[in-house]
Design a protein around this motif. Structure first.
Motif, PDB file in Angstrom:
ATOM      1  N   LYS A  54      -1.344  -3.057  -1.574  1.00  0.00           N
ATOM      2  CA  LYS A  54      -2.445  -3.615  -0.788  1.00  0.00           C
ATOM      3  C   LYS A  54      -1.863  -4.324   0.427  1.00  0.00           C
ATOM      4  O   LYS A  54      -0.793  -4.922   0.352  1.00  0.00           O
ATOM      5  CB  LYS A  54      -3.255  -4.606  -1.612  1.00  0.00           C
ATOM      6  CG  LYS A  54      -4.017  -3.968  -2.742  1.00  0.00           C
ATOM      7  CD  LYS A  54      -4.828  -4.975  -3.485  1.00  0.00           C
ATOM      8  CE  LYS A  54      -5.554  -4.277  -4.634  1.00  0.00           C
ATOM      9  NZ  LYS A  54      -6.293  -5.199  -5.451  1.00  0.00           N
ATOM     10  N   ALA A  55      -2.603  -4.268   1.525  1.00  0.00           N
ATOM     11  CA  ALA A  55      -2.158  -4.937   2.750  1.00  0.00           C
ATOM     12  C   ALA A  55      -3.290  -5.767   3.315  1.00  0.00           C
ATOM     13  O   ALA A  55      -4.443  -5.344   3.336  1.00  0.00           O
ATOM     14  CB  ALA A  55      -1.708  -3.907   3.771  1.00  0.00           C
ATOM     15  N   THR A  56      -2.927  -6.961   3.762  1.00  0.00           N
ATOM     16  CA  THR A  56      -3.848  -7.788   4.525  1.00  0.00           C
ATOM     17  C   THR A  56      -3.287  -7.847   5.942  1.00  0.00           C
ATOM     18  O   THR A  56      -2.440  -7.031   6.303  1.00  0.00           O
ATOM     19  CB  THR A  56      -3.978  -9.198   3.915  1.00  0.00           C
ATOM     20  OG1 THR A  56      -2.703  -9.818   3.931  1.00  0.00           O
ATOM     21  CG2 THR A  56      -4.508  -9.138   2.500  1.00  0.00           C
ATOM     22  N   ASP A  57      -3.714  -8.793   6.734  1.00  0.00           N
ATOM     23  CA  ASP A  57      -3.298  -8.864   8.125  1.00  0.00           C
ATOM     24  C   ASP A  57      -1.779  -8.886   8.283  1.00  0.00           C
ATOM     25  O   ASP A  57      -1.213  -8.110   9.024  1.00  0.00           O
ATOM     26  CB  ASP A  57      -3.922 -10.094   8.780  1.00  0.00           C
ATOM     27  CG  ASP A  57      -3.633 -10.154  10.264  1.00  0.00           C
ATOM     28  OD1 ASP A  57      -3.613  -9.087  10.912  1.00  0.00           O
ATOM     29  OD2 ASP A  57      -3.422 -11.264  10.778  1.00  0.00           O
ATOM     30  N   ARG A  58      -1.089  -9.766   7.573  1.00  0.00           N
ATOM     31  CA  ARG A  58       0.371  -9.899   7.693  1.00  0.00           C
ATOM     32  C   ARG A  58       1.094  -9.820   6.366  1.00  0.00           C
ATOM     33  O   ARG A  58       2.288 -10.094   6.293  1.00  0.00           O
ATOM     34  CB  ARG A  58       0.726 -11.239   8.347  1.00  0.00           C
ATOM     35  CG  ARG A  58       0.307 -11.334   9.784  1.00  0.00           C
ATOM     36  CD  ARG A  58       0.646 -12.705  10.323  1.00  0.00           C
ATOM     37  NE  ARG A  58       0.063 -12.857  11.636  1.00  0.00           N
ATOM     38  CZ  ARG A  58       0.779 -13.001  12.737  1.00  0.00           C
ATOM     39  NH1 ARG A  58       2.070 -13.034  12.682  1.00  0.00           N
ATOM     40  NH2 ARG A  58       0.179 -13.124  13.892  1.00  0.00           N
ATOM     41  N   LEU A  60       1.921  -7.778   2.584  1.00  0.00           N
ATOM     42  CA  LEU A  60       1.943  -6.557   1.785  1.00  0.00           C
ATOM     43  C   LEU A  60       2.145  -6.984   0.342  1.00  0.00           C
ATOM     44  O   LEU A  60       3.084  -7.730   0.039  1.00  0.00           O
ATOM     45  CB  LEU A  60       3.096  -5.674   2.257  1.00  0.00           C
ATOM     46  CG  LEU A  60       3.164  -4.246   1.770  1.00  0.00           C
ATOM     47  CD1 LEU A  60       1.957  -3.461   2.252  1.00  0.00           C
ATOM     48  CD2 LEU A  60       4.432  -3.597   2.288  1.00  0.00           C
ATOM     49  N   LEU A 100       0.011  -6.185  10.531  1.00  0.00           N
ATOM     50  CA  LEU A 100       0.199  -4.800  10.112  1.00  0.00           C
ATOM     51  C   LEU A 100      -1.006  -3.962  10.511  1.00  0.00           C
ATOM     52  O   LEU A 100      -2.141  -4.431  10.458  1.00  0.00           O
ATOM     53  CB  LEU A 100       0.372  -4.734   8.591  1.00  0.00           C
ATOM     54  CG  LEU A 100       1.504  -5.559   7.996  1.00  0.00           C
ATOM     55  CD1 LEU A 100       1.459  -5.467   6.482  1.00  0.00           C
ATOM     56  CD2 LEU A 100       2.837  -5.085   8.524  1.00  0.00           C
ATOM     57  N   ASP A 101      -0.742  -2.723  10.898  1.00  0.00           N
ATOM     58  CA  ASP A 101      -1.810  -1.761  11.152  1.00  0.00           C
ATOM     59  C   ASP A 101      -2.124  -1.099   9.811  1.00  0.00           C
ATOM     60  O   ASP A 101      -1.424  -0.192   9.377  1.00  0.00           O
ATOM     61  CB  ASP A 101      -1.365  -0.734  12.187  1.00  0.00           C
ATOM     62  CG  ASP A 101      -2.487   0.202  12.586  1.00  0.00           C
ATOM     63  OD1 ASP A 101      -3.547   0.190  11.924  1.00  0.00           O
ATOM     64  OD2 ASP A 101      -2.295   0.956  13.552  1.00  0.00           O
ATOM     65  N   ARG A 102      -3.165  -1.563   9.158  1.00  0.00           N
ATOM     66  CA  ARG A 102      -3.467  -1.091   7.801  1.00  0.00           C
ATOM     67  C   ARG A 102      -3.891   0.364   7.755  1.00  0.00           C
ATOM     68  O   ARG A 102      -3.793   1.010   6.728  1.00  0.00           O
ATOM     69  CB  ARG A 102      -4.522  -1.989   7.173  1.00  0.00           C
ATOM     70  CG  ARG A 102      -3.949  -3.375   6.887  1.00  0.00           C
ATOM     71  CD  ARG A 102      -4.989  -4.307   6.402  1.00  0.00           C
ATOM     72  NE  ARG A 102      -5.733  -4.783   7.572  1.00  0.00           N
ATOM     73  CZ  ARG A 102      -6.700  -5.662   7.529  1.00  0.00           C
ATOM     74  NH1 ARG A 102      -7.068  -6.159   6.389  1.00  0.00           N
ATOM     75  NH2 ARG A 102      -7.305  -6.045   8.617  1.00  0.00           N
ATOM     76  N   ASP A 103      -4.349   0.916   8.877  1.00  0.00           N
ATOM     77  CA  ASP A 103      -4.738   2.330   8.913  1.00  0.00           C
ATOM     78  C   ASP A 103      -3.529   3.259   8.896  1.00  0.00           C
ATOM     79  O   ASP A 103      -3.650   4.432   8.565  1.00  0.00           O
ATOM     80  CB  ASP A 103      -5.588   2.624  10.150  1.00  0.00           C
ATOM     81  CG  ASP A 103      -6.912   1.881  10.105  1.00  0.00           C
ATOM     82  OD1 ASP A 103      -7.432   1.646   8.990  1.00  0.00           O
ATOM     83  OD2 ASP A 103      -7.421   1.529  11.188  1.00  0.00           O
ATOM     84  N   LEU A 105      -0.659   2.659   7.136  1.00  0.00           N
ATOM     85  CA  LEU A 105       0.176   2.331   5.990  1.00  0.00           C
ATOM     86  C   LEU A 105       0.446   3.595   5.173  1.00  0.00           C
ATOM     87  O   LEU A 105      -0.484   4.318   4.821  1.00  0.00           O
ATOM     88  CB  LEU A 105      -0.551   1.287   5.135  1.00  0.00           C
ATOM     89  CG  LEU A 105       0.246   0.529   4.107  1.00  0.00           C
ATOM     90  CD1 LEU A 105       1.301  -0.333   4.780  1.00  0.00           C
ATOM     91  CD2 LEU A 105      -0.670  -0.334   3.274  1.00  0.00           C
ATOM     92  N   ALA A 118       5.023   0.590   7.131  1.00  0.00           N
ATOM     93  CA  ALA A 118       3.908  -0.205   7.661  1.00  0.00           C
ATOM     94  C   ALA A 118       4.108  -0.391   9.163  1.00  0.00           C
ATOM     95  O   ALA A 118       5.088  -0.992   9.585  1.00  0.00           O
ATOM     96  CB  ALA A 118       3.842  -1.554   6.964  1.00  0.00           C
TER      97      ALA A 118
END
Length: 133
Positions: A54-58, A60, A100-103, A105, A118
């Motif tokens: 899972k990733a949020t803004d900054r 992992l 992070l660019d979650r798209d 990942l 990431a």
């Protein structure tokens, strides 16, 4: 002067539990590139379906579960003499200096190594707030 209110045996038991927990946390390697990050974790014996990334803004967050299993060749005679495998759940998180660019990942799992690519987010959101009187 400090006094201990616990038995030394209680302290040793707590230390043993912490060491057992630390052994379950996989070794990691984090690399920073100009356009992103690479995170590698050692996960021998972990089923691909039990891995959750899972990733949020900054941040992992990686979690997984290692199941205790017997070798199918030994199933008819399950007398186990020694096992140093540590089954159980664990979770590990990494915080990065840039968003992070979650798209973008990407994760792959091969030969017991989980590798996560990431990308760094290029657009940063700036919010202006007006001060009311």
């Amino acid at each position: 002067m400090i006094t201990l209110r616990q038995s030394p045996f209680d302290l040793l038991e707590r230390l043993e539990q912490q060491v057992a927990q630390a052994e379950r946390v996989p070794a990691a390697e984090v690399l920073e590139h100009a356009d992103g990050y690479t995170v590698r974790l050692e996960l021998p014996g972990v089923d691909r379906n039990s891995i959750d990334v899972k990733a949020t803004d900054r941040t992992l967050v990686i979690s997984a579960e290692r199941h205790a299993s017997l070798d199918p060749a030994i199933e008819n005679n399950p007398q186990q003499l020694l096992s140093e495998f540590r089954p159980g759940n664990w979770s590990r998180s990494f915080r990065f200096s840039q968003p992070l660019d979650r798209d973008q990942l990407r994760a792959s799992y091969r030969d017991g190594i989980l590798e996560i690519q990431a990308a760094k987010a290029e657009n940063r959101t700036t919010v202006s707030v007006t001060v009311e009187s």
